[in-house]
Design an enzyme around this catalytic site. Sequence first.
Site, PDB file in Angstrom:
ATOM      1  N   CYS A  36     -18.351 -58.505  17.600  1.00  0.00           N
ATOM      2  CA  CYS A  36     -17.785 -58.487  16.249  1.00  0.00           C
ATOM      3  C   CYS A  36     -16.335 -58.011  16.179  1.00  0.00           C
ATOM      4  CB  CYS A  36     -18.704 -57.670  15.323  1.00  0.00           C
ATOM      5  SG  CYS A  36     -18.474 -58.029  13.552  1.00  0.00           S
ATOM      6  N   GLU A  91     -25.110 -60.017  16.221  1.00  0.00           N
ATOM      7  CA  GLU A  91     -25.117 -58.572  16.024  1.00  0.00           C
ATOM      8  C   GLU A  91     -26.192 -58.217  14.989  1.00  0.00           C
ATOM      9  OE1 GLU A  91     -21.751 -55.124  15.221  1.00  0.00           O
ATOM     10  OE2 GLU A  91     -21.518 -57.044  14.205  1.00  0.00           O
ATOM     11  N   LYS A 106     -20.392 -51.755  22.246  1.00  0.00           N
ATOM     12  CA  LYS A 106     -19.263 -52.111  21.385  1.00  0.00           C
ATOM     13  C   LYS A 106     -18.181 -51.042  21.439  1.00  0.00           C
ATOM     14  CE  LYS A 106     -18.452 -53.586  16.568  1.00  0.00           C
ATOM     15  NZ  LYS A 106     -19.147 -53.810  15.282  1.00  0.00           N
TER      16      LYS A 106
END
Length: 269
Positions: free
Chosen positions: A158, A45, A117
Site C-alpha cells: 500500500c 491488504e 510494511k
Amino acid sequence: MTDNQLLCAVIQTVSGADLEQNLASAAESVNDASVAGAKLVLLPENFAFMGLRDTDKLALMEEPGSGPIQDFLAEQARRHGIWLLGGSIPLRAPDGRCFASLLAYDEQGTLRARYDKIHLFDVDLAGGESYRESATIAPGAKPVLVESPWGGIGLSICYDLRFPELYRHYAGASLLVVPSAFTVQTGRAHWETLLRARAIENQAFVLAADQGGKHANGRETWGHSMIIDPWGQVLAVQEGGAGVVLAELELGQLAQIRARLPVLQHRRL
C-alpha cells in the site's frame, strides 16, 4: 502456457469485521483463480479483516508461524498448487502493536518470505479524512525480495507505493507486488499513475490487489486492482467490488525491454 509465460491473478475484496466470512470469500476467489489456471495469486491488504475500529485487529494478531490466517494461506497454496501471497495480516510486534505482514507461500504451502510494511499511513487528507496507522502498527525494517520460479518478486504494501527508493532495492526483479487498501481520495488521484511509474522505472511487471468498496467501518476503498507490464501498459483491471483479475505475463518481455532501453544499467546514483 510455456515456461516463458505466467498466468497470474490479483484478487479484489471488500473485507469486513467477520474473519470467517472474509476467509471464506477469499477462498472462493482463490479457487476461481486456480480453476482459471493462475499459478501466482495475490490477495489485498487486510484481506482477512477490516474491523470497526483500528484497534480491533490487535485482538486477532497472530504469533509468527502460528494462527488461523497463516494456516489458511498455507492450506490454500497447498490445495491449489499455487504461489499465494497473502496481502497483509497482523503479526505480533514486541511493543504490543502488530506488524502488517505480507506472507508468500509456495505451491507446497511452505512459507518462502515475510515482508513487514515499512511506510505507515499517518496522514490528514482533505475533508477531515485522517489515518494513524502507527498507533496500532509497528514499521518493518527492510525490503524483501523472494525468489520464485518466475524470477525475483519484490514485496511491498500500500503506502510503500509512494516511496520509489524501496523499489530500487528490487532492481532486476521480474515482478513487484502491491497489496493495498487505498482510499478513494488518494486512489482516484494517484493509484494508477504510481503503479505504472513503478513498472516503467523498474522495468518489471506490477501486480496490485486493492480493497474495492464500502466497508462496515464506513471506510471506502478505491479498488481498480490491476496488472501492469514492464512498458507500463495495464493488462487487466477491475474497477469496483470483489472479483478476480487475470492476466498472462509474457516473461520474455522483461529481457526485450531491458535490452532495448537499458535504464537499469545506466543508473549513476
